[in-house]
Design a protein around this motif. Sequence first.
Motif, short mmCIF file in Angstrom:
data_model
loop_
_atom_site.label_atom_id
_atom_site.label_comp_id
_atom_site.label_asym_id
_atom_site.label_seq_id
_atom_site.Cartn_x
_atom_site.Cartn_y
_atom_site.Cartn_z
N LEU A 184 0.80 -1.23 0.00
CA LEU A 184 0.00 0.00 0.00
C LEU A 184 0.84 1.28 0.00
O LEU A 184 0.51 2.22 -0.74
N PRO A 185 1.91 1.38 0.80
CA PRO A 185 2.67 2.65 0.78
C PRO A 185 3.22 3.01 -0.58
O PRO A 185 3.42 4.19 -0.89
N TRP A 186 3.48 1.99 -1.41
CA TRP A 186 4.10 2.24 -2.71
C TRP A 186 3.14 2.89 -3.70
O TRP A 186 3.57 3.36 -4.77
N LEU A 187 1.86 2.95 -3.40
CA LEU A 187 0.95 3.68 -4.27
C LEU A 187 1.31 5.16 -4.33
O LEU A 187 0.95 5.87 -5.27
N GLY A 188 2.05 5.60 -3.33
CA GLY A 188 2.46 7.00 -3.30
C GLY A 188 3.39 7.39 -4.44
O GLY A 188 3.52 8.58 -4.76
N VAL A 189 4.05 6.41 -5.08
CA VAL A 189 4.97 6.76 -6.17
C VAL A 189 4.21 7.30 -7.38
O VAL A 189 4.81 7.96 -8.24
N PHE A 190 2.91 7.03 -7.47
CA PHE A 190 2.13 7.54 -8.59
C PHE A 190 1.75 9.01 -8.42
O PHE A 190 1.38 9.67 -9.39
N VAL A 191 1.83 9.52 -7.20
CA VAL A 191 1.40 10.89 -6.94
C VAL A 191 2.28 11.91 -7.69
O VAL A 191 1.74 12.79 -8.37
N VAL A 242 -4.08 16.61 -5.90
CA VAL A 242 -3.80 16.93 -4.49
C VAL A 242 -4.49 15.93 -3.57
O VAL A 242 -4.00 15.65 -2.46
N LEU A 243 -5.61 15.36 -3.99
CA LEU A 243 -6.37 14.46 -3.12
C LEU A 243 -5.57 13.22 -2.72
O LEU A 243 -5.54 12.87 -1.52
N PRO A 244 -4.92 12.48 -3.65
CA PRO A 244 -4.12 11.33 -3.20
C PRO A 244 -2.94 11.74 -2.31
O PRO A 244 -2.51 10.94 -1.48
N VAL A 245 -2.44 12.96 -2.48
CA VAL A 245 -1.38 13.44 -1.59
C VAL A 245 -1.90 13.51 -0.16
O VAL A 245 -1.26 13.04 0.79
N VAL A 246 -3.09 14.08 0.00
CA VAL A 246 -3.68 14.22 1.34
C VAL A 246 -3.97 12.85 1.95
O VAL A 246 -3.68 12.60 3.13
N VAL A 247 -4.52 11.93 1.15
CA VAL A 247 -4.85 10.59 1.66
C VAL A 247 -3.58 9.85 2.07
O VAL A 247 -3.53 9.23 3.13
#
Length: 349
Positions: free
Chosen positions: A79-86, A106-111
């Motif tokens: 799950l943490p690796w989904l952040g690479v798409f931001v 900006v929304l996935p950044v906040v989540v």
Amino acid sequence: MAQQAYMTETDDGRQGPRTPASRMRRLVDRLGALREDRGIWRRGWVVAVCALLLALVMLAHAHIPNAVGNLGSLLETFLPWLGVFVPLLLVLALVRRSATALIAAVLPVVVWLNLFGGLLSDKNASGGDLTVATHNVNAENPDPSGTAREVAAAGADVLALEELKASEVPAYRAALSDTYAYHAVVGTVGLWSKYPLSDVRSVDIRLGWQRAMRATVDAPAGRVAVYVAHLPSVRVKLEAGFTARQRDKSADALGEAIAAEPLENVVLLGDLNGTMNDRALKAVTSQMRSTQGAVGSGFGFSWPASFPMARIDQILVRGAEPESSWTLPPTASDHLPIAARLKVTGTAD
């Protein structure tokens, strides 16, 4: 050598030197052009939709079903690796010059920050009275003695080892004998301690062979029930997805054993082949705290050692308070060792 002048175009079309005022005027002109660009809100809808889907997946990961290939557990493992798409979405929004896509990105950044932002700060403290460590040493480890000495050098009072090959156990015993006066090995897991061990027994995790144990450590600050476990491995197969049924059954059995533990201070050390986000380990994680989540710095990924992508090796506590948590340097194993400093809270049975 003559100094090169940086030029800008003046109002009458001539070139003149760039000044702070001219740069500001150019910026204002560009912003004005964007304001007049009616397509700024109409472009980038594909990027915006992708950003919204990414935020929704992270926000509602617990509701993604496991019915097909354990997809939910597979997602939660990484799950943490989904952040690479931001960052990619933000760049695409800027390239498309789309206000719609930029706001959506900006929304996935906040989540992501809501889920994992707390792990980015250093919460380690200097307290504690018991240091514990755990390491999956790998059954095919080419240097068991060296691995044992490297882990022992971390100074843990209690050390758990998993995936012990029977023929190599004497090598681990010999390498650790100078540091640890007490030890016990049950099946493929073992516990080494500077303090006396008692009530050592196997824990049935419904495998048919021994990969979990329990012992009481008589530490100076109080008695601690220490569990060592190596849950079954999981596999990602094209035809079956994330195959983890046996691991999930073993996790349920381990959770039952820990729930019945009478001692106040309980520590679980081992390779759980799953992360704290994986709902399949709920029988264990619902009643214990992760030292890395409570304290520590960063994600503490432990596997694979060559490029850690997930924390599947865990130190979980109940009763005892975590003060610090960290990852140890690599050994000859394919896992990284992890360690934590705990404060024993009491001695009640």
